[in-house]
Write an enzyme that holds these catalytic residues in place. Sequence first.
Site, PDB file in Angstrom:
ATOM      1  N   CYS A 160       0.879  -1.168   0.000  1.00  0.00           N
ATOM      2  CA  CYS A 160       0.000   0.000   0.000  1.00  0.00           C
ATOM      3  C   CYS A 160       0.914   1.214   0.000  1.00  0.00           C
ATOM      4  O   CYS A 160       2.121   1.077  -0.182  1.00  0.00           O
ATOM      5  CB  CYS A 160      -0.947  -0.026   1.195  1.00  0.00           C
ATOM      6  SG  CYS A 160      -2.360   1.110   0.985  1.00  0.00           S
ATOM      7  N   ASP A 161       0.356   2.380   0.170  1.00  0.00           N
ATOM      8  CA  ASP A 161       1.127   3.623   0.219  1.00  0.00           C
ATOM      9  C   ASP A 161       2.067   3.772  -0.983  1.00  0.00           C
ATOM     10  O   ASP A 161       1.608   3.986  -2.076  1.00  0.00           O
ATOM     11  CB  ASP A 161       1.889   3.755   1.553  1.00  0.00           C
ATOM     12  CG  ASP A 161       0.926   3.901   2.740  1.00  0.00           C
ATOM     13  OD1 ASP A 161      -0.290   3.975   2.506  1.00  0.00           O
ATOM     14  OD2 ASP A 161       1.389   3.936   3.886  1.00  0.00           O
ATOM     15  N   HIS A 162       3.402   3.593  -0.770  1.00  0.00           N
ATOM     16  CA  HIS A 162       4.348   3.832  -1.859  1.00  0.00           C
ATOM     17  C   HIS A 162       4.557   2.565  -2.686  1.00  0.00           C
ATOM     18  O   HIS A 162       5.678   2.162  -2.955  1.00  0.00           O
ATOM     19  CB  HIS A 162       5.706   4.279  -1.310  1.00  0.00           C
ATOM     20  CG  HIS A 162       5.643   5.435  -0.368  1.00  0.00           C
ATOM     21  ND1 HIS A 162       5.132   5.336   0.900  1.00  0.00           N
ATOM     22  CD2 HIS A 162       6.039   6.735  -0.516  1.00  0.00           C
ATOM     23  CE1 HIS A 162       5.206   6.516   1.502  1.00  0.00           C
ATOM     24  NE2 HIS A 162       5.738   7.375   0.663  1.00  0.00           N
TER      25      HIS A 162
END
Lengths: 729, 729
Positions: B314-316
């Site tokens: 998730c995120d980056h």
Amino acid sequence: MKSKGRITLPVEKGMDHLLADIAQKWGADAVRNSDGTELPANIKELGLEVYSTLSMTRNDQAWAKTHEHELTQKFLMSDPVTATSGTVKIEIMKGWFDQQFRPDDIHDVKKWFEVYDRTTGELVPVAQWDYDKQSRTVTIRNAKKFHVYTVNFLAYQIWDTTSMYNYLTNNWTGEHVRPMDPRQPETRRHLLQHLQEWIDKNPATDVVRFTSLCYHFTNNFQDLNGEKRSRYRDWLGYHDCTSVLALEEFEKEYGYPLRPEDIVTEGYMSDLNRMPSRKYLDWMDFIQRSVRDIVKEWVDITHRNGKKAMMFYCDHWIGSEPYGKYFAEMGLDAIVNPCGCGMELRRITDIPGKIEKEVRLYPYFFPVNAEGKPNFPDGDPVGDCKKYWRRVRRAMVQNPADRIGFGGYLSLAVTRPEFIDYVKELADEFRQIHAVASQHKHSKAPFKVAFLNVWGKLRSWIDEDINDWTKPYQGGIIECLSGMNVDVDFISFDDVLKSGVPGDVQILINLGDANTSWSGGEYWKNEQLVTAIRKWSYEDGGGFIGIGEPTAFPFQGHHFQLFDLLGVDREIGYGKSRAPLPSTPTDKHFIMEDAVCADGFKNRKNGVFVTKESARVLLSDRENVLLAANTYGKGRAVYLTGLSFTAENTRLLQRILYWVAQKESELKKWFSTNPNIECTAFPDAGKVILLNNSYEEQRTVIYDDRGKSAEVVLGAFISKWYDTGELFR
Amino acid sequence: MKSKGRITLPVEKGMDHLLADIAQKWGADAVRNSDGTELPANIKELGLEVYSTLSMTRNDQAWAKTHEHELTQKFLMSDPVTATSGTVKIEIMKGWFDQQFRPDDIHDVKKWFEVYDRTTGELVPVAQWDYDKQSRTVTIRNAKKFHVYTVNFLAYQIWDTTSMYNYLTNNWTGEHVRPMDPRQPETRRHLLQHLQEWIDKNPATDVVRFTSLCYHFTNNFQDLNGEKRSRYRDWLGYHDCTSVLALEEFEKEYGYPLRPEDIVTEGYMSDLNRMPSRKYLDWMDFIQRSVRDIVKEWVDITHRNGKKAMMFYCDHWIGSEPYGKYFAEMGLDAIVNPCGCGMELRRITDIPGKIEKEVRLYPYFFPVNAEGKPNFPDGDPVGDCKKYWRRVRRAMVQNPADRIGFGGYLSLAVTRPEFIDYVKELADEFRQIHAVASQHKHSKAPFKVAFLNVWGKLRSWIDEDINDWTKPYQGGIIECLSGMNVDVDFISFDDVLKSGVPGDVQILINLGDANTSWSGGEYWKNEQLVTAIRKWSYEDGGGFIGIGEPTAFPFQGHHFQLFDLLGVDREIGYGKSRAPLPSTPTDKHFIMEDAVCADGFKNRKNGVFVTKESARVLLSDRENVLLAANTYGKGRAVYLTGLSFTAENTRLLQRILYWVAQKESELKKWFSTNPNIECTAFPDAGKVILLNNSYEEQRTVIYDDRGKSAEVVLGAFISKWYDTGELFR
């Protein structure tokens, strides 16, 4: 007020005495003779004018039978067939009703039939297919496997649509009636002679009621496993006016051929709701001029014989176009149409030019009503009559017809004496409205509204639902407007492109589904159009109302091209990552000051979202905007998902109009606080009429134009005239 | 079954004793260290493996602060501005959050900014505009009045998205965290050194938990009158990976420049749901290879230090693409993602290749839950936990994760002892499922289903609603399938164009709104595609399921291009004159043999009508088809308007699948008559698991694969293992 006149009765054989009674009771001044009815002997003694029905294109069936090559023609498209091998056989009549159509095998099929590959959109070369007349089958060789093919073909219409409809719906029997094409030279000459003979045989006739003119609107049937049903119906379709002769004349005049696909248009058959091609518009104009020329000959003969000529505004009305450029040139004296709502009433009464306008009210004196439910003698004919009159009456106050009439069998009508009594009331009510409204101007809103679409004036008082199979007839915005004290016009995109928004128009309405002739499709990519409207609103203060999918064409990041003016846009699937601005409804707004019921909204367009902070959401369905108001420079705009016709919605629309026009302070002039009562003033006459459109007694406060008010109680469904001075004492 | 292992706990400073207690109770074998938490001293004594969180792109803020020109960049589009005079001033940052973005004024604005006339779609020549850095304003001269203009501009992201989100949502404070771009040569080299230093400083770490990799998914905020809100969010957007360096490298490699508009795409920002351009697909591939190269360096260092490398999914995560071509080449040992439903579970557990898969379950041990409602200590954490586990558990039976974990503060978790007790149960339940399902194959439906869209494999277990702001997270068809005993695959149109429908696929599903990357838009004009699918169904018996607006592209008279296979089409506004075939629902059908509740249908597409007499309507909403079944040569097809995830709908989908695959007779193998109970058999292990997905006790009859049946009563929400022999005695 006069208690006689302006009403036409149907005659019925053997009902002479009855006719006199009813005519006297209702104050009728004319009778209408139609197919299969005979005039009573004492008709002239009764002082009644006689309208006699004549259908030019089907009256002389002896001629029709011996001139089958001069029946009307049309293009049809076969069912699409998926090629499951290299040879595809298409039975072209499959899906069509073989008692209505016969493929044209007189003319060159290689010229007038077309085979299309609908998987690629390519025309299949004529060398690649053959047509077998016997089996009515096109065989395509070297077909591409799993491509879909269709055949466009020319057919004769061998059963007149109205005749067929009545056979199938009302159990008529007898020989099928054939529709003649009055363009064909022999038939055209013959019909003139036939008309003279007919007039000679009908000396009592005062008015020749042409029922109707040359070409029927489209209603193509199919035989679906024994069930004969309408498969394609366009009340405005230019199909039945086709013939090889017309196509040849067209090519000679325009310098290019109109090909079958130009009409068939992928099977959409140039649907009224579709964006029309330039070629189809040319075809419409060509047919209109032909119809004008043909009908003018008929009218001239009628006039030479000292009779008046009346046109029935339905059935074979195609090409006559009462709002078209050539209508007046036909010289008709009168026009009559069936009328079940305000929109239909205005469609006839707003026709430009001096012509007498009659409307045929519902119910017909038939055993079943328009919805197929029992009527005479076992139904509720009074209730049925009121249901339609409720809509028609309010439009009559705006622009009255000259006459009303009924159709059907008097012998059935008299089975319900309370119906006879009610129509007496209705006739008096109509005559009262006519007496004032035809002589005096009424006070109106201080702005003019114009609907903006591809068709403009030509399709006045018509909307996108007119041919819709899936929606029960209800009417929306246009129906609301038909009875409002507002000037309404209809203009086209081309009008605006040519001359800008007309100077007398303060509000534009663009209404409809995306990519239809109503919403406007690719017109909204036209920078000249969008900048003209933006400028008119921003600099000149023009008001814009968008309904459904207004100004819609997916281009450059927006679905609604006038997203900046409307303050909203619509998400159509591939912009979901964008968060719309909040759609929390505003607490208070002029538009919302009366009760609003979102249940009456229709055609809800999902995904409408706010694009401008200046937009105020007035009503939303969770994240979906139903109603929003925006300001734009000096102008204002409102977006509305759609409205059905109700008293509350009419009031809502009224408030929207006054807000958009920036005339809020003038709303309460000749205004009824209770939306169930409508109020129209005729200042010259010193009169006000109040209509209670509901079936219950209503109480309201009425405002005049100087701030005076009066409390009024009006009985259920009553219309009542007041002297202005007395009401606002 | 083992009562220990496969579960990760978050550590919290000062909670050493608590950690030991909970770890023992739940059988945890690992702890997770994250930002702001410290490992307890006795961690090794507890026998717990240590996962330590490291965010490479934001850990060294000292470096980030002194290298602001090496922060990540992205293209943004300004708000559209309507020209009301010949000079237009556009404040480019209006509508964006100035704490998140700073326009790039280091590089040449005339090269990296673009001004577009959105009324014509034309690029405005650079000579016609100027940019003022101070006021962040583009001034366009000689603008066309009432045209709409936008500016595409390059910006630095000066606040890391996750950091910003937590500040704004969870009231974090402190200095804003800057996101570094690991592509930049100086930063790239520095990060390798930084990683080594970090490892040296964290000797207790067994697994470096990269949280996460290089580039964040897109979440662009705006400041709306003080409210900081997400304005554009695409969990799969390739935006944050932009830099002048990347653009230059891209041009060098591909031989053409990627222009701002190639990403901005009229403001849609190449939305996942939009048909991607060839250029955007090139860009995605380019970024994926860059991410692979960068991350491989990190993983190599990690491995050289004797640690394992884990990625937070998730995120980056942008560019890492677990289903992409290059994922395995990074050499990661493990992957972890948050998981609230079956679709998310399968999204991680179906990732190809040998990699340990962990899922973080809900709720977090936070004061509020994912819906912003009270959780610890005042909410219903057990209910919250069950709500998500109910969806995840059934997918676990299909394809289990290797580990589960929780996040947040242990000190909050212990405020609710019944939650601690429930997670013990859940952990045991998970370990039991894992023990069998990871070692044995379960019996499945005798067919494989493949979703067909633009993305294919790359977007496995993702659907069109993933970025939708207007729909609460619910999941539909894919969620239903995530827990069904059915093999599911994801293929692209290009796959079919290249190699036909894969030989092992018996059912294709095409799902989505028209003109989206899911439904396929213009692909359906491709004769090769449509003929391949028609042939596969007609000749080979392939089954096709169309949902929403399948195969939709308005062309040659049809909206659904496979109208012949589906037996239905959709009216979109300009074919209303055509009467559809009757849509009266069929009385009896295999698909309808269990209870069906149309309330659970979603995404209703109005205007769907029958085109083929062979089609049988199973469910309709007046004239609108909701569910229909068609036969097509040797094949079958079903149209469905859309389903939300419920027990009844899962059963309905199961019946649809068996009917379309012509395997009706095999439905009742390992089958539960009550849809609230699901049944999966592991024949090798001689075991069957029954899941009661409801919160009430349920009674059902279970069938084995030889026609034997057993009546079972299962307590509320229980999952239970049986020895096959005992159950069907």
